[in-house]
Design an enzyme around this catalytic site. Sequence first.
Site, mmCIF file in Angstrom:
data_model
loop_
_atom_site.group_PDB
_atom_site.id
_atom_site.type_symbol
_atom_site.label_atom_id
_atom_site.label_comp_id
_atom_site.label_asym_id
_atom_site.label_seq_id
_atom_site.Cartn_x
_atom_site.Cartn_y
_atom_site.Cartn_z
ATOM 1 N N GLU A 158 -8.827 0.523 -12.340
ATOM 2 C CA GLU A 158 -8.709 0.340 -10.893
ATOM 3 C C GLU A 158 -9.477 -0.909 -10.428
ATOM 4 O OE1 GLU A 158 -8.499 3.933 -8.457
ATOM 5 O OE2 GLU A 158 -8.909 5.084 -10.256
ATOM 6 N N ASP A 171 -3.200 9.517 -2.556
ATOM 7 C CA ASP A 171 -4.237 9.089 -3.490
ATOM 8 C C ASP A 171 -5.579 9.153 -2.751
ATOM 9 O OD1 ASP A 171 -5.531 8.232 -5.768
ATOM 10 O OD2 ASP A 171 -4.278 6.473 -6.098
HETATM 11 C C1 NOJ Z 1 -7.328 7.173 -7.743
HETATM 12 C C2 NOJ Z 1 -6.276 6.652 -8.695
HETATM 13 O O1 NOJ Z 1 -5.546 5.625 -8.092
HETATM 14 C C3 NOJ Z 1 -5.325 7.737 -9.155
HETATM 15 O O2 NOJ Z 1 -4.532 7.198 -10.182
HETATM 16 C C4 NOJ Z 1 -6.065 8.954 -9.596
HETATM 17 O O3 NOJ Z 1 -5.162 9.948 -10.023
HETATM 18 C C5 NOJ Z 1 -6.921 9.478 -8.472
HETATM 19 N N1 NOJ Z 1 -7.869 8.460 -8.067
HETATM 20 C C6 NOJ Z 1 -7.679 10.734 -8.855
HETATM 21 O O4 NOJ Z 1 -8.629 10.431 -9.799
#
Ligand code: NOJ
Length: 792
Positions: free
Chosen positions: A561, A338
């Site tokens: 997030e 990630d």
């Molecule tokens: C962070 C996120 O946790 C993830 O779900 C996502 O796919 C990536 N960024 C890319 O945007």
Amino acid sequence: MRFNALLLAIFVLSLWLGLTAHHAEKIRRLATQSDERGLVSADIEDSDLFFQDALRAKGPDRDNSQKIEALLKQMTLEEKVGQMTQLTMEMIVTGKDQNVTVDPAKLDKAIGRYGVGSILNVFDQALTPDKWYDIVGRIQDAAKKTRLRIPVIYGIDSIHGANYIRGATLFPQEIGMAATWNPELMKRGSEIAAMETRAAGIPWSFSPVLDIGRQPLWPRFYETFGEDPYLAKVMGVAFVRGLEGSDPSSPDHVAASLKHYMGYSLSLNGRDRTPALIPENYLREYVLPTFDAAVKAGARTVMVNSADINGTPGHINHHILKDILRDELGFNGFVVSDWEDIKKLVTVWRVAANEKEATRMAVMAGIDMSMVPLDYSFADHLIALAKEGAVPQARIDEAVRRILRVKFELGLFDNAMPNPALKSKIGLPESRQASLQAARESMTLLKNTGDLLPLSKERKILVTGPTADSLISLNNGWSYVWQGSEPSLYPDRPTIRRAIEAKAGAANVTYIPGTKITRREGSTSNNNPTNIEAEVDIEAAVRAAAADVVVLCLGEGSYCETPGNIPDLMLGEPQRKLARAIQATGKPVVLVLVEGRPRTLDGIADNAAAVLMAYNPGNEGGQAVADVLFGDFNPCGKLPFTYPRLPNALLTYDRKAFENEGFDNAGISPQFEFGDGLSYTTFNYKDLRLGAKTITRNDPLSVSVTVTNSGRRAGKEVVQLYVSDLVASLSPPRKRLKRFAKIYLAPGQSKTLTFRLGADDLSFIGADNKPVVEPGEFEVSIGGLKERFELK
Ligand code: NOJ
């Protein structure tokens, strides 16, 4: 002898043909079934049948190994490490918003010099298809000019539709899709997401989220299929099948990415990217099943948990990434990190003293591609590590082999160029219709005292609350921009307020917001909480409550997030104040909840006559809410999680019986239970029958039940089959969901459903972390009926 064998073969063949014909007949019936408004939608008579079919539909793996090995032989170390590197779009463009364009010098550095294998996402906001053709086309052109002409794999977060592509169709978020209990609809939704993503020239989506939603504070709760691993696994497999199809190289499909492998959602404090403590038997019981099933369904890539479990960050967890994912599950796609997570091993988790060491640890644990994504440090470190022998060449080859395999399977070596002729597939009217159907089927009616709903269109209605007139709340995060927070980017769709006005006539509807939810400046960073609530005109709302009925729309703004972290599950005080003031007038209140997680309601639901849970239903959500409120659609959603009554009274439906027994009056028992959801008709359950009262572990057990629509309206019902293990070596949950069906019944119509349970359905993960089936008594329950049987 030979003759007997022939007879046997004929017998087996005819049995098989008979079963297939039966199955085909079932599918035909699915396709022609429609709800009372004439919309085609599917009946799922047995979730297991859907699940097994979905696994079988994955299509053959193509063997590209010779081509891959031939390429690998020619590749330099630098070229290999380039393939393992993923950068964000910002690294190759200049300009902002819609003026973003490829910067030739930046592109040359990324593709020409570093041979970067993958690029992701948008810089800032969703782009038009033409913009995508230009950007992806230039990237692939640059790749064609490299020595080995290896195409780039572009990936975006098509979380609830192809959200970074202007004009794409947005569906309910996963939590709402789970509430439909309709995997056919989920598959349709992800087929559309895949088609629209690929139509923009992008062959890879970072979805589905397969984390389990058992911690409602977690800001990504709405991205999950809720708390139950069985429901989540069936829906997750549907999502993967829709994305990948039987041939992911086709112009309608993309590669999936299962995320976030694994345990990310179970953070102890509920905040994003914070530690979890998960014993391995619990991990295997509740967290692994969705990933296991989706790997079996053929998913090509996996993204890793950004947080840590038991002190080990996901990105260096060799046990999870290698022993379980590769050796047990047999996953043969590639694993992507990630965002910046290798760096975070140094800056956040402090398990490595410097980035070079972090790179070694992550690659050795099983990371095949690093979402670096804002510099070239990963490539530089990995090249140095390989030269020193700290990362063996074989490990790099293994990662590159996996990445190349997915690129071959996506057909990128044949043609990686976007195809502008596919533009017409983005935002088709039938796609919007599918999204509307999904939003409608997600609507979950949790209370309807005295049949207040459906509302008659002649009544005077006050519409109030901060989510009544907001496409942002209806969609939540991953909508045009990361945080879903840009009002100007939403298409022209009715909000709840507008959809109610359209039905009841603007003259019958007063709208007063009462309170508002705004975003804190700079809230794409880690400022918490991101959404700020404030009063606007509560007194005016109270005056306007002179209407016949109040539709009170509460809930949340948009977030995702870390910016979505909250310190308290309780709905904000301004909304509670509005609700108290409105409810003090004594007018009947219909509470509509538009929210990505179950915010506790401080008595508001208890004092409301009706409660409709809308989740984050997407762009057609306003319409769907109004359709249900006025009875143009008969609600059939069921809650995919347990709705807590108070912030510190968190439970799941599969709790141990003693967790809340005896505390029912202390606010411990849930506000609403998992699986709850009313209809405008009534369903009657009878004749729960087990095929046997005593079985052995090799006998499947048939369970049948007859469901009748005993009311006056056609409608859909979700039939839920639970099993309780009455005595077990680890104290057993009250019950576990093992099967479900979603069926349509006309008034007076009955249907007898027959499910088949096997030993797997009676097993649990024991203290030794292995599945165990223990003899003893079990109970099956469906729709309030119960029957027991004994396993010998
Ligand atoms: C962070 C996120 O946790 C993830 O779900 C996502 O796919 C990536 N960024 C890319 O945007």
